[in-house]
Write an enzyme that holds these catalytic residues in place. Sequence first.
Site, mmCIF file in Angstrom:
data_model
loop_
_atom_site.group_PDB
_atom_site.id
_atom_site.type_symbol
_atom_site.label_atom_id
_atom_site.label_comp_id
_atom_site.label_asym_id
_atom_site.label_seq_id
_atom_site.Cartn_x
_atom_site.Cartn_y
_atom_site.Cartn_z
ATOM 1 C CG ASP A 1 -1.745 -1.743 1.425
ATOM 2 O OD1 ASP A 1 -2.261 -1.363 0.034
ATOM 3 O OD2 ASP A 1 -1.396 -1.711 3.059
ATOM 4 C CE LYS B 1 3.113 -2.583 -4.490
ATOM 5 N NZ LYS B 1 2.534 -1.972 -3.469
ATOM 6 N N GLY C 1 -4.732 -4.656 -5.222
ATOM 7 C CA GLY C 1 -5.359 -3.783 -5.235
ATOM 8 C C GLY C 1 -4.490 -2.464 -6.104
ATOM 9 C CG HIS C 2 -1.130 -2.026 -7.756
ATOM 10 N ND1 HIS C 2 -0.521 -1.594 -7.039
ATOM 11 C CD2 HIS C 2 -0.466 -2.438 -8.349
ATOM 12 C CE1 HIS C 2 -0.367 -2.938 -7.219
ATOM 13 N NE2 HIS C 2 0.167 -2.655 -7.599
ATOM 14 N NE ARG D 1 6.866 -30.940 -5.812
ATOM 15 C CZ ARG D 1 7.533 -31.013 -5.632
ATOM 16 N NH1 ARG D 1 8.674 -32.460 -6.223
ATOM 17 N NH2 ARG D 1 7.278 -32.210 -4.185
ATOM 18 C CD GLN E 1 0.895 -8.888 -2.391
ATOM 19 O OE1 GLN E 1 1.696 -9.392 -3.171
ATOM 20 N NE2 GLN E 1 -0.371 -8.997 -2.552
#
Length: 424
Positions: free
Chosen positions: A13, A16, A40-41, A142, A223
Site C-alpha cells: 500500500d 505502487k 489492489g492498485h 506440484r 505487496q
Amino acid sequence: MPASIVVGTQWGDEGKGKATDYLADGMDLVVRYQGGNNAGHTILAEGHTLKLQLIPSGVLYPHITSVIADGVVVDPRVLLEEMDGLSAVGVDPSRLVVSGNCHMIMPYHLELERVTERFLGKNALGTTKRGIGPAYADKAARIGLRVQDLFDEAIFREKLDIVLREKNQLLTRVYGRLPLTPDTIVEDYLRYAERLRPLVTDTSKLLHDALLVGKQVLLEGAQGTMLDLDKGTYPFVTSSNPVTGYALASAGIGPREVDRVIGITKAYVTRVGAGPFPTEDRGPDGQRLGELGREFGTVTGRKRRCGWFDAVIGRYAARLNGLTELFVTKLDVLSGSRGLKVCTAYRADGETFEDFPPHQSLFHRAEPVFEELEGWDEDLGSVRSFGDLPNAARKYLERVQELVGVPISVVSVGPDRTQSLSAG
Ligand code: GDP
C-alpha cells in the site's frame, strides 16, 4: 540494460500503482511479477479512477504492452471481469499478455481458504480470501493447474479429477462442507479459456526479444518487502516473494538486464492486519494519518494501522532489493503533523539495532528510537516542482534519503499522475 523494477519497501500500500503509472510513460512493457488479485492498485489519471487487482498499472497507456508473468496466480474469472471493467470505461485491455505458466486460482482454493481461516479462529492470518495462498501452496505441492492446461481439455480434466479427489475429502470430511463437482468447474474454465486463448504467450521470450531491441521494461511487484514470504515478518506475510530477486525468476530474465530498482516508499508507514509494527502510533497522530491518507484497503476496505517513517526497514529494503532510488509517496499527508518523527533505530533487550534484527522475537519487542523533525503546515497538493516544497519538507526528505542511504528520485504529493515531482 533497459529493465527497471518497482518494489514496495514497507508492508504494501505504498502507492505502487500510482508510481508505476507515472513511470510507465517512458516504458514499452509493464510486467506484474507476483501476487494475485489481492493487490489492489489505485490509479487516478485522465479522469478515471481505476482499481486494478491483477492487470499491470501501465494499462492506461495505449503504447504499453501489459504482461502477467509466471509468478502471478490468476483467477481467470476475475481477470476477465477486470478486462470488461476497463473496456467499460473506454480503456483498451487487448494489449495484455498472460504467461501460460501462471498457476490458476480454482474454486476449491477459495472455498478452502474460507474454511481454514474460520478454523484458525483468533489465529487467522486475515487473508483476503481470494484463494491466493492455497493456489501458491498447490503450486509448491506440484498439484496446481496452470493457464496452459486450459488448452488441452483431456489434460485439464485429468489434473482436475486428481486434485479434486483430495480437495473434496478435505472439504467434506474435515470441514463438513459439500463437495465440488468437476463438470461445473470444467464448463466454467473452458469458457474462460476461449476468451483467454489470444492473450496467452511465452512471456519470457517476449520480454527477452523486447530487451534485445532496446525496449524499456518495467517489472512491477505487488505487496511489499516486509510481506515477503522469506524476508518479511513470517507468518504475517503474503504467499509469494515481492523482493526484486523474484521479479527475475518470474519474468524469466537475468540480473544483467536491470539497471534501475525503484523502492516505493510512503512518507510514513502503514500495515494491514496483525503482526509487529514498531513505529505504529495508536494515538491521535496515527489516526490523523489514517484519515488524511485515506488508509483503507483497496480490495478489502480494511482500516490500515498507521505509524511514523521507519528507516530501519527502509535500510533493510534497500539492501534486500538493491534499490537504486526511492520514489516517496504521500508527502502531502504529513502537512500539519505536530511532532513529526522518523525512526532511526530500534531498542530491544537493552541493545540498539540499526539493522533489521536477526530474529523475529527481537522485532516483536523492538521499541523505536525516534528523531523529531520540523513539520510544515502548507498544503502540498498543488506544488509542481521539488524546489517549491517548503524548506521543512525538503529537509524531511533529505533526512529520509540520508537514513536509508538511497537517493530520492521522485516525490508524490497527491494521488493524481500530475502530482509527482522529479527530485533530479
Ligand atoms: P499500492 O497497492 O501500493 O498501489 O497502494 P494503494 O493503491 O493501496 O494505496 C495508495 C493510495 O494512495 C491510493 O488510493 C492512491 O490513489 C493514493 N496515493 C498514491 N500516492 C499518493 C500521494 O502522494 N498522496 C496522496 N494523498 N495519496 C496518494
